[in-house]
Design a protein around this motif. Structure first.
Motif, PDB file in Angstrom:
ATOM      1  N   PRO A  28       0.532  -1.296   0.307  1.00  0.00           N
ATOM      2  CA  PRO A  28       0.417   0.440  -0.129  1.00  0.00           C
ATOM      3  C   PRO A  28       1.188   1.376   0.390  1.00  0.00           C
ATOM      4  N   GLY A  29       1.784   1.700   0.980  1.00  0.00           N
ATOM      5  CA  GLY A  29       2.996   2.156   0.224  1.00  0.00           C
ATOM      6  C   GLY A  29       3.332   2.848  -0.746  1.00  0.00           C
ATOM      7  N   GLU A  30       3.712   1.793  -1.090  1.00  0.00           N
ATOM      8  CA  GLU A  30       4.424   1.950  -2.848  1.00  0.00           C
ATOM      9  C   GLU A  30       3.068   2.390  -3.607  1.00  0.00           C
ATOM     10  N   TYR A  31       2.169   2.028  -3.461  1.00  0.00           N
ATOM     11  CA  TYR A  31       0.796   2.100  -4.077  1.00  0.00           C
ATOM     12  C   TYR A  31       0.573   3.733  -4.009  1.00  0.00           C
ATOM     13  N   ALA A  32       0.870   3.611  -2.880  1.00  0.00           N
ATOM     14  CA  ALA A  32       0.680   5.268  -2.676  1.00  0.00           C
ATOM     15  C   ALA A  32       0.897   6.531  -3.018  1.00  0.00           C
ATOM     16  N   SER A  33       2.450   5.686  -3.949  1.00  0.00           N
ATOM     17  CA  SER A  33       3.533   6.729  -4.103  1.00  0.00           C
ATOM     18  C   SER A  33       3.280   6.815  -5.258  1.00  0.00           C
ATOM     19  N   GLY A  34       2.221   6.389  -6.392  1.00  0.00           N
ATOM     20  CA  GLY A  34       2.058   6.481  -7.454  1.00  0.00           C
ATOM     21  C   GLY A  34       1.863   5.389  -7.952  1.00  0.00           C
ATOM     22  N   HIS A  35       0.738   5.150  -9.072  1.00  0.00           N
ATOM     23  CA  HIS A  35       0.550   3.503  -9.627  1.00  0.00           C
ATOM     24  C   HIS A  35      -0.599   4.202 -11.118  1.00  0.00           C
ATOM     25  N   LEU A  36      -0.597   3.347 -11.720  1.00  0.00           N
ATOM     26  CA  LEU A  36      -1.242   3.947 -13.141  1.00  0.00           C
ATOM     27  C   LEU A  36      -2.845   3.953 -12.854  1.00  0.00           C
ATOM     28  N   PRO A  37      -2.863   5.050 -13.304  1.00  0.00           N
ATOM     29  CA  PRO A  37      -4.430   5.299 -13.357  1.00  0.00           C
ATOM     30  C   PRO A  37      -5.598   4.002 -13.333  1.00  0.00           C
ATOM     31  N   GLY A  38      -6.298   4.195 -11.921  1.00  0.00           N
ATOM     32  CA  GLY A  38      -7.368   2.963 -12.530  1.00  0.00           C
ATOM     33  C   GLY A  38      -7.321   1.610 -11.526  1.00  0.00           C
ATOM     34  N   ALA A  39      -5.809   1.974 -11.631  1.00  0.00           N
ATOM     35  CA  ALA A  39      -5.328   0.206 -10.728  1.00  0.00           C
ATOM     36  C   ALA A  39      -5.966   0.438  -9.285  1.00  0.00           C
ATOM     37  N   LEU A  40      -6.333  -1.002  -8.980  1.00  0.00           N
ATOM     38  CA  LEU A  40      -6.845  -1.337  -7.753  1.00  0.00           C
ATOM     39  C   LEU A  40      -5.689  -2.047  -6.893  1.00  0.00           C
ATOM     40  N   ASN A  41      -5.547  -1.611  -5.611  1.00  0.00           N
ATOM     41  CA  ASN A  41      -4.173  -2.214  -4.767  1.00  0.00           C
ATOM     42  C   ASN A  41      -4.273  -3.826  -4.246  1.00  0.00           C
ATOM     43  N   ILE A  42      -3.661  -4.895  -4.504  1.00  0.00           N
ATOM     44  CA  ILE A  42      -3.902  -5.998  -4.483  1.00  0.00           C
ATOM     45  C   ILE A  42      -2.144  -6.803  -4.046  1.00  0.00           C
ATOM     46  N   PRO A  43      -2.182  -6.178  -2.397  1.00  0.00           N
ATOM     47  CA  PRO A  43      -0.567  -6.945  -2.190  1.00  0.00           C
ATOM     48  C   PRO A  43      -0.534  -7.987  -2.505  1.00  0.00           C
ATOM     49  N   LEU A  44       0.552  -8.379  -2.872  1.00  0.00           N
ATOM     50  CA  LEU A  44       1.187  -9.817  -3.803  1.00  0.00           C
ATOM     51  C   LEU A  44       0.866 -10.628  -2.911  1.00  0.00           C
ATOM     52  N   ASP A  45       1.127 -10.321  -1.530  1.00  0.00           N
ATOM     53  CA  ASP A  45       0.490 -11.910  -0.498  1.00  0.00           C
ATOM     54  C   ASP A  45      -0.781 -11.715   0.009  1.00  0.00           C
ATOM     55  N   GLN A  46      -1.983 -11.052  -0.732  1.00  0.00           N
ATOM     56  CA  GLN A  46      -3.670 -11.003  -0.653  1.00  0.00           C
ATOM     57  C   GLN A  46      -3.680 -11.656  -1.293  1.00  0.00           C
ATOM     58  N   VAL A  47      -3.098 -11.881  -2.525  1.00  0.00           N
ATOM     59  CA  VAL A  47      -3.383 -12.006  -3.977  1.00  0.00           C
ATOM     60  C   VAL A  47      -4.338 -13.577  -3.867  1.00  0.00           C
ATOM     61  N   ARG A  48      -4.294 -14.281  -3.202  1.00  0.00           N
ATOM     62  CA  ARG A  48      -5.115 -16.111  -3.073  1.00  0.00           C
ATOM     63  C   ARG A  48      -6.256 -15.518  -2.505  1.00  0.00           C
ATOM     64  N   ARG A  49      -5.922 -14.887  -1.747  1.00  0.00           N
ATOM     65  CA  ARG A  49      -7.825 -14.538  -0.575  1.00  0.00           C
ATOM     66  C   ARG A  49      -8.537 -13.742  -1.829  1.00  0.00           C
ATOM     67  N   ALA A  50      -7.663 -13.167  -2.726  1.00  0.00           N
ATOM     68  CA  ALA A  50      -8.724 -12.553  -3.519  1.00  0.00           C
ATOM     69  C   ALA A  50      -8.731 -13.019  -5.004  1.00  0.00           C
ATOM     70  N   LEU A  51      -8.663 -14.268  -5.230  1.00  0.00           N
ATOM     71  CA  LEU A  51      -9.172 -15.162  -6.274  1.00  0.00           C
ATOM     72  C   LEU A  51     -10.374 -15.207  -6.855  1.00  0.00           C
ATOM     73  N   PRO A  52     -11.325 -15.126  -5.975  1.00  0.00           N
ATOM     74  CA  PRO A  52     -12.822 -15.340  -6.329  1.00  0.00           C
ATOM     75  C   PRO A  52     -13.199 -14.122  -7.268  1.00  0.00           C
ATOM     76  N   GLU A  53     -12.240 -12.445  -6.851  1.00  0.00           N
ATOM     77  CA  GLU A  53     -13.056 -11.210  -7.725  1.00  0.00           C
ATOM     78  C   GLU A  53     -11.821 -11.088  -8.495  1.00  0.00           C
ATOM     79  N   ILE A  54     -10.497 -11.872  -7.913  1.00  0.00           N
ATOM     80  CA  ILE A  54      -9.611 -11.329  -9.717  1.00  0.00           C
ATOM     81  C   ILE A  54     -10.556 -12.432 -10.835  1.00  0.00           C
ATOM     82  N   ARG A  55     -10.549 -13.402 -10.472  1.00  0.00           N
ATOM     83  CA  ARG A  55     -11.382 -14.479 -11.772  1.00  0.00           C
ATOM     84  C   ARG A  55     -12.829 -13.410 -11.609  1.00  0.00           C
ATOM     85  N   HIS A  56     -13.838 -13.069 -11.254  1.00  0.00           N
ATOM     86  CA  HIS A  56     -14.379 -12.310 -11.569  1.00  0.00           C
ATOM     87  C   HIS A  56     -14.252 -11.577 -12.814  1.00  0.00           C
TER      88      HIS A  56
END
Length: 193
Positions: A28-56
């Motif tokens: 989140p700290g890196e994301y807040a320092s600047g990200h692509l327009p419209g990007a959503l932040n899901i830190p790498l260690d949270q990707v497995r938790r977000a699998l259903p939403e990413i699949r959707h």
């Protein structure tokens, strides 16, 4: 079922930005320092938790995974490919994006803490431990120099394997963790589309 992650250059990604779901896997700290327009932040260690939403999201259209340089996004894309979720990564990450003069979105600052990239945090932590080991080795006991040698070995291992254990540890610090409300909002945005 696995799929092979694709890569997009910055020009290709910029041309398709409106049709892509962009997931930034940095802290989140890196994301807040600047990200692509419209990007959503899901830190790498949270990707497995977000699998259903990413699949959707992938069911509605293409997903672009980004990080600072492309290494973490490739890891995330491989993980998603193992789950049968097709993604693409941004070649060179946000560094390449900014290097080519494309704008990075910086959200309104909610606090006054400076945001350091993970690479900068790792350099600071490694340098501090090396100096501490050398100083304690001179002032207290030469055995403390093992700290410096351990960090040097870790840096070599990190370079050879393109992984970073220190970054994984630093990513668990409170300033690098998403607030539960932020992650919940991101997952809800992925579900809504």
């Amino acid at each position: 079922m696995t799929t092979t992650p694709l890569t997009l250059g910055t020009t290709q990604a910029r041309a398709r930005l409106a049709e892509l779901t962009v997931i930034d896997v940095r802290t989140p700290g890196e994301y807040a320092s600047g990200h692509l327009p419209g990007a959503l932040n899901i830190p790498l260690d949270q990707v497995r938790r977000a699998l259903p939403e990413i699949r959707h999201a992938a069911g509605r259209g293409d997903v672009l995974v980004v990080c600072a340089s492309g290494a973490r996004s490739q890891t995330a894309s491989r993980l998603l490919a193992e789950e049968g979720i097709p993604t693409a990564t941004l070649t060179g990450g946000t560094s390449a994006w900014a290097g080519e003069g494309h704008d990075l979105h910086r959200p309104a600052v909610r606090d006054t803490r400076a945001r350091w990239s993970m690479e900068r945090q790792v350099r600071f932590a490694a340098g501090t431990v090396v100096l501490l080991g050398l100083l304690l080795g001179l002032l207290v006991h030469p055995a403390f120099q093992i700290l410096s040698a351990g960090i040097a070995g870790g840096l070599v291992f990190s370079a050879l394997t393109d992984t970073c254990g220190m970054a994984a540890l630093l990513g668990r610090l409170p300033h690098n963790r998403p607030r539960p409300a932020d992650l919940a909002a991101t997952l809800a945005a992925l579900r809504r589309g």
